[in-house]
Write a protein that holds these residues in place. Structure first.
Motif, PDB file in Angstrom:
ATOM      1  N   ILE A   1      26.861 -35.688 -10.799  1.00 11.75           N
ATOM      2  CA  ILE A   1      27.651 -34.537 -10.365  1.00 11.75           C
ATOM      3  C   ILE A   1      29.130 -34.925 -10.378  1.00 11.75           C
ATOM      4  O   ILE A   1      29.542 -35.886  -9.718  1.00 11.75           O
ATOM      5  CB  ILE A   1      27.239 -34.066  -8.966  1.00 11.75           C
ATOM      6  N   ASP A   2      29.907 -34.190 -11.149  1.00 12.99           N
ATOM      7  CA  ASP A   2      31.349 -34.413 -11.242  1.00 12.99           C
ATOM      8  C   ASP A   2      32.010 -33.757 -10.029  1.00 12.99           C
ATOM      9  O   ASP A   2      32.092 -32.527  -9.933  1.00 12.99           O
ATOM     10  CB  ASP A   2      31.879 -33.805 -12.551  1.00 12.99           C
ATOM     11  N   LYS A   3      32.480 -34.575  -9.105  1.00 12.46           N
ATOM     12  CA  LYS A   3      33.056 -34.061  -7.862  1.00 12.46           C
ATOM     13  C   LYS A   3      34.323 -33.247  -8.116  1.00 12.46           C
ATOM     14  O   LYS A   3      34.668 -32.352  -7.328  1.00 12.46           O
ATOM     15  CB  LYS A   3      33.373 -35.225  -6.909  1.00 12.46           C
ATOM     16  N   GLU A   4      35.029 -33.561  -9.194  1.00  9.48           N
ATOM     17  CA  GLU A   4      36.243 -32.811  -9.507  1.00  9.48           C
ATOM     18  C   GLU A   4      35.919 -31.375  -9.927  1.00  9.48           C
ATOM     19  O   GLU A   4      36.654 -30.447  -9.614  1.00  9.48           O
ATOM     20  CB  GLU A   4      37.029 -33.522 -10.617  1.00  9.48           C
ATOM     21  N   LYS A   5      34.831 -31.218 -10.646  1.00  2.00           N
ATOM     22  CA  LYS A   5      34.455 -29.887 -11.123  1.00  2.00           C
ATOM     23  C   LYS A   5      33.672 -29.097 -10.076  1.00  2.00           C
ATOM     24  O   LYS A   5      33.724 -27.869 -10.043  1.00  2.00           O
ATOM     25  CB  LYS A   5      33.605 -30.000 -12.390  1.00  2.00           C
ATOM     26  N   CYS A   6      32.908 -29.798  -9.222  1.00  2.00           N
ATOM     27  CA  CYS A   6      32.027 -29.132  -8.260  1.00  2.00           C
ATOM     28  C   CYS A   6      32.834 -28.309  -7.257  1.00  2.00           C
ATOM     29  O   CYS A   6      33.812 -28.796  -6.672  1.00  2.00           O
ATOM     30  CB  CYS A   6      31.187 -30.172  -7.531  1.00  2.00           C
ATOM     31  N   ILE A   7      32.420 -27.046  -7.038  1.00  2.00           N
ATOM     32  CA  ILE A   7      33.101 -26.166  -6.083  1.00  2.00           C
ATOM     33  C   ILE A   7      32.253 -25.940  -4.836  1.00  2.00           C
ATOM     34  O   ILE A   7      32.613 -25.131  -3.973  1.00  2.00           O
ATOM     35  CB  ILE A   7      33.452 -24.812  -6.740  1.00  2.00           C
ATOM     36  N   GLY A   8      31.117 -26.628  -4.748  1.00  2.00           N
ATOM     37  CA  GLY A   8      30.286 -26.521  -3.557  1.00  2.00           C
ATOM     38  C   GLY A   8      29.631 -25.172  -3.361  1.00  2.00           C
ATOM     39  O   GLY A   8      29.327 -24.779  -2.221  1.00  2.00           O
ATOM     40  N   CYS A   9      29.374 -24.457  -4.430  1.00  2.00           N
ATOM     41  CA  CYS A   9      28.795 -23.111  -4.305  1.00  2.00           C
ATOM     42  C   CYS A   9      27.343 -23.123  -3.841  1.00  2.00           C
ATOM     43  O   CYS A   9      26.836 -22.131  -3.317  1.00  2.00           O
ATOM     44  CB  CYS A   9      28.907 -22.368  -5.636  1.00  2.00           C
ATOM     45  N   GLY A  10      26.657 -24.252  -4.037  1.00  2.00           N
ATOM     46  CA  GLY A  10      25.278 -24.369  -3.579  1.00  2.00           C
ATOM     47  C   GLY A  10      24.232 -23.802  -4.517  1.00  2.00           C
ATOM     48  O   GLY A  10      23.042 -23.794  -4.197  1.00  2.00           O
ATOM     49  N   MET A  11      24.644 -23.332  -5.703  1.00  2.00           N
ATOM     50  CA  MET A  11      23.674 -22.780  -6.647  1.00  2.00           C
ATOM     51  C   MET A  11      22.632 -23.827  -7.056  1.00  2.00           C
ATOM     52  O   MET A  11      21.442 -23.539  -7.158  1.00  2.00           O
ATOM     53  CB  MET A  11      24.385 -22.247  -7.886  1.00  2.00           C
ATOM     54  N   CYS A  12      23.079 -25.063  -7.288  1.00  2.00           N
ATOM     55  CA  CYS A  12      22.149 -26.124  -7.686  1.00  2.00           C
ATOM     56  C   CYS A  12      21.170 -26.446  -6.562  1.00  2.00           C
ATOM     57  O   CYS A  12      19.977 -26.668  -6.790  1.00  2.00           O
ATOM     58  CB  CYS A  12      22.909 -27.371  -8.118  1.00  2.00           C
ATOM     59  N   ARG A  13      21.662 -26.473  -5.334  1.00  2.00           N
ATOM     60  CA  ARG A  13      20.797 -26.768  -4.191  1.00  2.00           C
ATOM     61  C   ARG A  13      19.717 -25.689  -4.038  1.00  2.00           C
ATOM     62  O   ARG A  13      18.541 -25.998  -3.827  1.00  2.00           O
ATOM     63  CB  ARG A  13      21.621 -26.859  -2.917  1.00  2.00           C
ATOM     64  N   LYS A  14      20.113 -24.436  -4.144  1.00  2.00           N
ATOM     65  CA  LYS A  14      19.168 -23.329  -3.977  1.00  2.00           C
ATOM     66  C   LYS A  14      18.104 -23.316  -5.067  1.00  2.00           C
ATOM     67  O   LYS A  14      16.975 -22.900  -4.835  1.00  2.00           O
ATOM     68  CB  LYS A  14      19.919 -22.001  -3.988  1.00  2.00           C
ATOM     69  N   ASP A  15      18.480 -23.756  -6.270  1.00  2.00           N
ATOM     70  CA  ASP A  15      17.560 -23.652  -7.408  1.00  2.00           C
ATOM     71  C   ASP A  15      16.763 -24.929  -7.647  1.00  2.00           C
ATOM     72  O   ASP A  15      15.935 -24.984  -8.561  1.00  2.00           O
ATOM     73  CB  ASP A  15      18.342 -23.304  -8.679  1.00  2.00           C
ATOM     74  N   CYS A  16      16.980 -25.958  -6.834  1.00  2.00           N
ATOM     75  CA  CYS A  16      16.313 -27.243  -7.058  1.00  2.00           C
ATOM     76  C   CYS A  16      14.874 -27.213  -6.570  1.00  2.00           C
ATOM     77  O   CYS A  16      14.606 -27.106  -5.365  1.00  2.00           O
ATOM     78  CB  CYS A  16      17.075 -28.368  -6.347  1.00  2.00           C
ATOM     79  N   ALA A  17      13.927 -27.315  -7.518  1.00  2.00           N
ATOM     80  CA  ALA A  17      12.502 -27.268  -7.165  1.00  2.00           C
ATOM     81  C   ALA A  17      12.072 -28.477  -6.361  1.00  2.00           C
ATOM     82  O   ALA A  17      11.101 -28.429  -5.602  1.00  2.00           O
ATOM     83  CB  ALA A  17      11.662 -27.169  -8.442  1.00  2.00           C
TER      84      ALA A  17
ATOM     85  N   CYS B   1      14.016 -31.462 -14.150  1.00  2.00           N
ATOM     86  CA  CYS B   1      13.797 -30.184 -14.847  1.00  2.00           C
ATOM     87  C   CYS B   1      15.073 -29.644 -15.479  1.00  2.00           C
ATOM     88  O   CYS B   1      15.021 -28.815 -16.394  1.00  2.00           O
ATOM     89  CB  CYS B   1      13.202 -29.158 -13.896  1.00  2.00           C
ATOM     90  N   GLY B   2      16.236 -30.077 -14.966  1.00  2.00           N
ATOM     91  CA  GLY B   2      17.504 -29.642 -15.543  1.00  2.00           C
ATOM     92  C   GLY B   2      18.019 -28.320 -15.031  1.00  2.00           C
ATOM     93  O   GLY B   2      19.045 -27.819 -15.507  1.00  2.00           O
ATOM     94  N   HIS B   3      17.333 -27.711 -14.050  1.00  3.76           N
ATOM     95  CA  HIS B   3      17.803 -26.426 -13.514  1.00  3.76           C
ATOM     96  C   HIS B   3      19.205 -26.555 -12.920  1.00  3.76           C
ATOM     97  O   HIS B   3      20.021 -25.642 -13.036  1.00  3.76           O
ATOM     98  CB  HIS B   3      16.834 -25.911 -12.453  1.00  3.76           C
ATOM     99  N   CYS B   4      19.459 -27.680 -12.257  1.00  4.42           N
ATOM    100  CA  CYS B   4      20.768 -27.871 -11.624  1.00  4.42           C
ATOM    101  C   CYS B   4      21.886 -27.826 -12.650  1.00  4.42           C
ATOM    102  O   CYS B   4      22.933 -27.214 -12.435  1.00  4.42           O
ATOM    103  CB  CYS B   4      20.779 -29.184 -10.836  1.00  4.42           C
ATOM    104  N   ALA B   5      21.669 -28.484 -13.798  1.00  8.01           N
ATOM    105  CA  ALA B   5      22.677 -28.482 -14.854  1.00  8.01           C
ATOM    106  C   ALA B   5      22.804 -27.112 -15.503  1.00  8.01           C
ATOM    107  O   ALA B   5      23.901 -26.673 -15.868  1.00  8.01           O
ATOM    108  CB  ALA B   5      22.329 -29.532 -15.909  1.00  8.01           C
ATOM    109  N   ALA B   6      21.679 -26.417 -15.619  1.00  6.84           N
ATOM    110  CA  ALA B   6      21.680 -25.119 -16.291  1.00  6.84           C
ATOM    111  C   ALA B   6      22.340 -24.031 -15.444  1.00  6.84           C
ATOM    112  O   ALA B   6      22.963 -23.113 -15.985  1.00  6.84           O
ATOM    113  CB  ALA B   6      20.251 -24.716 -16.649  1.00  6.84           C
ATOM    114  N   VAL B   7      22.225 -24.133 -14.118  1.00  6.52           N
ATOM    115  CA  VAL B   7      22.694 -23.057 -13.244  1.00  6.52           C
ATOM    116  C   VAL B   7      24.147 -23.240 -12.808  1.00  6.52           C
ATOM    117  O   VAL B   7      24.790 -22.283 -12.372  1.00  6.52           O
ATOM    118  CB  VAL B   7      21.772 -22.933 -12.001  1.00  6.52           C
TER     119      VAL B   7
END
Length: 257
Positions: free
Chosen positions: A8-24, A45-51
């Motif tokens: 996870i690139d901390k510079e790019k991450c905005i903390g929106c939580g989309m990856c957390r919500k979608d992580c199986a 599964c790659g959902h975090c990268a995709a979302v």
């Protein structure tokens, strides 16, 4: 070192939580307005990268990059149903070569197919120079079995096992290997859709699949690795027959509970 690592690139991450919500695997938390991976013990599964809306999440260890989606990609339901409705098993093929790029598209459909637990355990054998040799070996195997089948089945007695009993002179044969039947079957279905889209006809050869799993010689030639088995065999080419209407089917057995 693990084959795949989530970064996870901390510079790019905005903390929106989309990856957390979608992580199986419930493997991501948000701390100080940034996403953090808890463990590399994950199904990848790659959902975090995709979302991720900012492309802040990447998964290492692959030789291809994710493809960005440009707009919505949707099939027309009526056209999909018609493809299924008018699809017929093909056993008559034209003497016409299938372009390499078409075969590669079909294989790509198999590669991209989702698998249970993201096992990615499906592999493919394209029969080329060994196609006739393996068909002859399968014929020898089945001729031995037919002696017994004739005792129990009138249909078996009507069948003649000739030299082209399995592949019907089709130009392309792809054998699908997998650790689980489900994953191999899912890949085969998607490959069939891409083959149909390219104007090809398909035969799922259950007979060759049976012969391959029963014959140590065929399995050795296919280089079936430990833990895998032949799930299905796609025999394909340009059809030499045109069907004029759909085949009838029973009503759907459906319950609403």
């Amino acid at each position: 070192m693990a084959e795949h690592v989530i970064n996870i690139d901390k510079e790019k991450c905005i903390g929106c939580g989309m990856c957390r919500k979608d992580c199986a695997a419930h493997n991501i938390v948000i701390e100080n307005h940034k996403a953090r991976v808890l463990s590399n013990d994950c199904i990848m599964c790659g959902h975090c990268a995709a979302v991720c809306p900012k492309n802040a999440v990447t998964v290492s260890g692959y030789d291809t990059e994710p493809v960005p989606m440009e707009g919505e990609v949707r099939l027309k339901p009526e056209e999909v149903l018609d493809v299924i409705r008018f699809r017929r098993t093909i056993r008559q093929f034209q003497n016409k070569k299938v372009p390499k790029e078409v075969v590669e598209q079909i294989l790509e459909a198999g590669r991209l197919t989702h698998t249970a637990k993201n096992a990615q355990d499906v592999s493919f054998v394209v029969l080329d120079r060994k196609k006739e040799e393996l068909e002859r070996e399968a014929v020898r195997t089945f001729r031995k079995l037919k002696v017994f089948a004739d005792w129990f089945s009138p249909m078996a007695r009507r069948v003649t096992i000739d030299e082209h009993f399995f592949f019907f002179r089709a130009p392309v044969v792809i054998v699908i290997l997998s650790e689980t039947k489900l994953n191999g079957a899912l890949a085969a279905q998607n490959m069939e859709f891409v083959a149909e889209a390219n104007g090809l006809g398909i035969l799922f050869s259950g007979f060759f699949t049976m012969a391959a799993n029963a014959s140590p010689k065929i399995k050795k030639a296919l280089e079936v690795s430990k833990g895998k088995k032949v799930v299905t065999t796609l025999v394909m080419g340009y059809p030499a027959v045109k069907y004029q209407r759909s085949a009838q089917r029973k009503r759907a057995a459906v319950k609403y509970l």
